[in-house]
Design a protein around this motif. Structure first.
Motif, PDB file in Angstrom:
ATOM      1  N   ALA A  90       0.823  -1.211   0.000  1.00 42.86           N
ATOM      2  CA  ALA A  90       0.000   0.000   0.000  1.00 42.86           C
ATOM      3  C   ALA A  90       0.859   1.264   0.000  1.00 42.86           C
ATOM      4  O   ALA A  90       0.468   2.283  -0.563  1.00 42.86           O
ATOM      5  N   PHE A  91       2.047   1.189   0.604  1.00 43.24           N
ATOM      6  CA  PHE A  91       2.954   2.335   0.619  1.00 43.24           C
ATOM      7  C   PHE A  91       3.811   2.409  -0.640  1.00 43.24           C
ATOM      8  O   PHE A  91       4.586   3.342  -0.800  1.00 43.24           O
ATOM      9  N   GLY A  92       3.689   1.416  -1.540  1.00 44.23           N
ATOM     10  CA  GLY A  92       4.394   1.490  -2.817  1.00 44.23           C
ATOM     11  C   GLY A  92       5.657   0.674  -2.936  1.00 44.23           C
ATOM     12  O   GLY A  92       6.464   0.894  -3.837  1.00 44.23           O
ATOM     13  N   TRP A  93       5.854  -0.288  -2.050  1.00 46.59           N
ATOM     14  CA  TRP A  93       7.018  -1.173  -2.113  1.00 46.59           C
ATOM     15  C   TRP A  93       6.709  -2.393  -2.964  1.00 46.59           C
ATOM     16  O   TRP A  93       5.564  -2.846  -3.039  1.00 46.59           O
ATOM     17  N   HIS A  94       7.755  -2.954  -3.564  1.00 45.88           N
ATOM     18  CA  HIS A  94       7.630  -4.267  -4.194  1.00 45.88           C
ATOM     19  C   HIS A  94       7.967  -5.292  -3.113  1.00 45.88           C
ATOM     20  O   HIS A  94       9.043  -5.227  -2.522  1.00 45.88           O
ATOM     21  N   VAL A  95       7.044  -6.214  -2.834  1.00 36.81           N
ATOM     22  CA  VAL A  95       7.228  -7.181  -1.749  1.00 36.81           C
ATOM     23  C   VAL A  95       7.407  -8.577  -2.323  1.00 36.81           C
ATOM     24  O   VAL A  95       6.623  -9.017  -3.158  1.00 36.81           O
ATOM     25  N   ILE A  96       8.455  -9.252  -1.864  1.00 34.93           N
ATOM     26  CA  ILE A  96       8.646 -10.671  -2.159  1.00 34.93           C
ATOM     27  C   ILE A  96       8.680 -11.403  -0.825  1.00 34.93           C
ATOM     28  O   ILE A  96       8.957 -10.801   0.212  1.00 34.93           O
ATOM     29  N   GLU A  97       8.369 -12.664  -0.857  1.00 38.02           N
ATOM     30  CA  GLU A  97       8.351 -13.463   0.366  1.00 38.02           C
ATOM     31  C   GLU A  97       9.359 -14.593   0.256  1.00 38.02           C
ATOM     32  O   GLU A  97       9.596 -15.119  -0.836  1.00 38.02           O
ATOM     33  N   SER A  98       9.934 -14.948   1.403  1.00 43.37           N
ATOM     34  CA  SER A  98      10.851 -16.084   1.442  1.00 43.37           C
ATOM     35  C   SER A  98      10.714 -16.802   2.784  1.00 43.37           C
ATOM     36  O   SER A  98      10.157 -16.267   3.730  1.00 43.37           O
ATOM     37  N   ASP A  99      11.235 -18.012   2.814  1.00 41.81           N
ATOM     38  CA  ASP A  99      11.296 -18.794   4.047  1.00 41.81           C
ATOM     39  C   ASP A  99      12.607 -18.427   4.727  1.00 41.81           C
ATOM     40  O   ASP A  99      13.680 -18.859   4.306  1.00 41.81           O
ATOM     41  N   GLY A 100      12.521 -17.627   5.751  1.00 42.48           N
ATOM     42  CA  GLY A 100      13.711 -17.148   6.438  1.00 42.48           C
ATOM     43  C   GLY A 100      14.459 -18.192   7.237  1.00 42.48           C
ATOM     44  O   GLY A 100      15.536 -17.918   7.756  1.00 42.48           O
ATOM     45  N   ASN A 101      13.910 -19.406   7.359  1.00 34.41           N
ATOM     46  CA  ASN A 101      14.625 -20.491   8.020  1.00 34.41           C
ATOM     47  C   ASN A 101      15.306 -21.404   7.003  1.00 34.41           C
ATOM     48  O   ASN A 101      15.874 -22.423   7.377  1.00 34.41           O
ATOM     49  N   ASP A 102      15.256 -21.026   5.731  1.00 33.48           N
ATOM     50  CA  ASP A 102      15.848 -21.820   4.663  1.00 33.48           C
ATOM     51  C   ASP A 102      16.804 -20.926   3.870  1.00 33.48           C
ATOM     52  O   ASP A 102      16.364 -20.048   3.126  1.00 33.48           O
ATOM     53  N   MET A 103      18.099 -21.139   4.056  1.00 34.94           N
ATOM     54  CA  MET A 103      19.095 -20.282   3.432  1.00 34.94           C
ATOM     55  C   MET A 103      18.951 -20.251   1.909  1.00 34.94           C
ATOM     56  O   MET A 103      19.129 -19.205   1.286  1.00 34.94           O
ATOM     57  N   PRO A 122      11.301   0.701  -3.802  1.00 33.13           N
ATOM     58  CA  PRO A 122      12.149  -0.080  -2.897  1.00 33.13           C
ATOM     59  C   PRO A 122      11.601  -1.507  -2.821  1.00 33.13           C
ATOM     60  O   PRO A 122      10.429  -1.753  -3.127  1.00 33.13           O
ATOM     61  N   ILE A 123      12.438  -2.435  -2.414  1.00 35.17           N
ATOM     62  CA  ILE A 123      12.063  -3.854  -2.374  1.00 35.17           C
ATOM     63  C   ILE A 123      12.105  -4.341  -0.939  1.00 35.17           C
ATOM     64  O   ILE A 123      13.029  -4.033  -0.187  1.00 35.17           O
ATOM     65  N   LEU A 124      11.094  -5.133  -0.587  1.00 30.87           N
ATOM     66  CA  LEU A 124      11.043  -5.772   0.728  1.00 30.87           C
ATOM     67  C   LEU A 124      11.070  -7.280   0.549  1.00 30.87           C
ATOM     68  O   LEU A 124      10.269  -7.842  -0.204  1.00 30.87           O
ATOM     69  N   ASN A 125      11.977  -7.937   1.260  1.00 29.48           N
ATOM     70  CA  ASN A 125      12.016  -9.393   1.354  1.00 29.48           C
ATOM     71  C   ASN A 125      11.408  -9.744   2.708  1.00 29.48           C
ATOM     72  O   ASN A 125      12.041  -9.551   3.739  1.00 29.48           O
ATOM     73  N   LEU A 126      10.187 -10.213   2.697  1.00 31.65           N
ATOM     74  CA  LEU A 126       9.473 -10.562   3.925  1.00 31.65           C
ATOM     75  C   LEU A 126       9.769 -12.031   4.230  1.00 31.65           C
ATOM     76  O   LEU A 126       9.256 -12.929   3.567  1.00 31.65           O
ATOM     77  N   MET A 127      10.642 -12.254   5.218  1.00 31.32           N
ATOM     78  CA  MET A 127      11.116 -13.599   5.545  1.00 31.32           C
ATOM     79  C   MET A 127      10.307 -14.184   6.698  1.00 31.32           C
ATOM     80  O   MET A 127      10.443 -13.749   7.837  1.00 31.32           O
ATOM     81  N   SER A 128       9.473 -15.145   6.398  1.00 34.94           N
ATOM     82  CA  SER A 128       8.737 -15.844   7.457  1.00 34.94           C
ATOM     83  C   SER A 128       9.696 -16.772   8.174  1.00 34.94           C
ATOM     84  O   SER A 128      10.374 -17.586   7.542  1.00 34.94           O
ATOM     85  N   THR A 129       9.776 -16.619   9.491  1.00 36.66           N
ATOM     86  CA  THR A 129      10.701 -17.441  10.275  1.00 36.66           C
ATOM     87  C   THR A 129      10.012 -17.957  11.528  1.00 36.66           C
ATOM     88  O   THR A 129       8.941 -17.502  11.907  1.00 36.66           O
ATOM     89  N   GLN A 130      10.669 -18.910  12.143  1.00 32.95           N
ATOM     90  CA  GLN A 130      10.255 -19.370  13.462  1.00 32.95           C
ATOM     91  C   GLN A 130      11.442 -19.122  14.385  1.00 32.95           C
ATOM     92  O   GLN A 130      12.546 -19.631  14.135  1.00 32.95           O
ATOM     93  N   MET A 131      11.231 -18.337  15.429  1.00 37.35           N
ATOM     94  CA  MET A 131      12.309 -18.045  16.369  1.00 37.35           C
ATOM     95  C   MET A 131      12.834 -19.349  16.970  1.00 37.35           C
ATOM     96  O   MET A 131      12.061 -20.194  17.396  1.00 37.35           O
TER      97      MET A 131
END
Length: 168
Positions: A90-103, A122-131
C-alpha cells in the motif's frame, strides 16, 4: 555493515538515507537492510517506509525477520502488525516473500530482489521465520530473545543444529 541501530526503529531511516545518497552520487550499488518485525512498531519506520517509494529509492532491499515474536512476547499481543505485505504494498514497495529459516530460499529471494532494483520502488524481502528454528527448547518462544544459553544449553543447541545442517 555501517550501523547497528537496535530496536529503536532508526535503521530503516538510515538505510533509506544511505540508498538515496548513493543515487544522488551516481553510485549504482544496492543498500541492504535487515529488521525484526517487532521494531516495526516504532513510528519512525512508517515515515521512512512512506518516504522511500515517494522518492523512488529503488536501490534498497530491506529484509524483515517476520517471526511474530519480540522481547515482551508475541507481536500479536504486544501490538499487532496485521498484514505486513499489504501495508508495504500500500505504501508502494515491491514485496517478495521467502522462508527465512531456509538459506536457499533467502538467497534465491535476494537474487530476485536485485533484478527489481532500478525500477522506481524499494524492495522488501518478507522472511517468514520461526524463532529458535532447529532447537527444540527454543523454537517459537520469545523467552530466548536477548538471552544467551548456558554451556549445557549451547552444546545441546549446537548438536541439534549440526544434525540439521549435515547435508550442507
Amino acid at each position: 555493515i555501517r550501523i547497528a541501530s537496535g530496536s529503536l526503529g532508526q535503521g530503516m531511516s538510515v538505510a533509506i538515507g544511505a540508498a538515496q545518497a548513493k543515487k544522488l552520487n551516481k553510485d549504482h550499488s544496492i543498500v541492504y537492510t535487515l529488521h525484526g518485525d517487532g521494531e516495526l512498531q516504532e513510528g519512525q519506520n512508517w515515515e521512512a517506509i512512506m518516504y522511500a517509494p515517494h522518492n523512488k529509492v529503488d536501490n534498497l532491499i530491506a529484509s524483515i525477520d517476520y517471526n511474530g515474536q519480540q522481547i515482551d512476547g508475541p507481536t500479536e499481543k504486544v501490538l499487532s502488525l496485521e498484514n505486513l505485505q499489504a501495508k508495504f504494498e500500500a505504501f508502494g514497495w515491491h514485496v517478495i516473500e521467502s522462508d527465512g529459516n531456509d538459506m536457499e530460499s533467502i538467497v534465491k529471494a535476494l537474487h530476485y530482489a536485485k533484478t527489481l532494483t532500478g525500477k522506481g520502488k524499494p524492495i522488501l524481502n518478507l522472511m517468514s521465520t520461526q524463532m529458535g528454528a532447529g532447537v527444540d527448547f527454543m523454537m517459537g518462544s520469545h523467552k530466548w530473545h536477548g538471552v544467551a544459553p548456558n554451556d549445557e544449553q549451547l552444546a545441546a543447541a549446537l548438536a541439534q543444529l549440526h544434525s540439521t545442517l549435515k547435508d550442507y
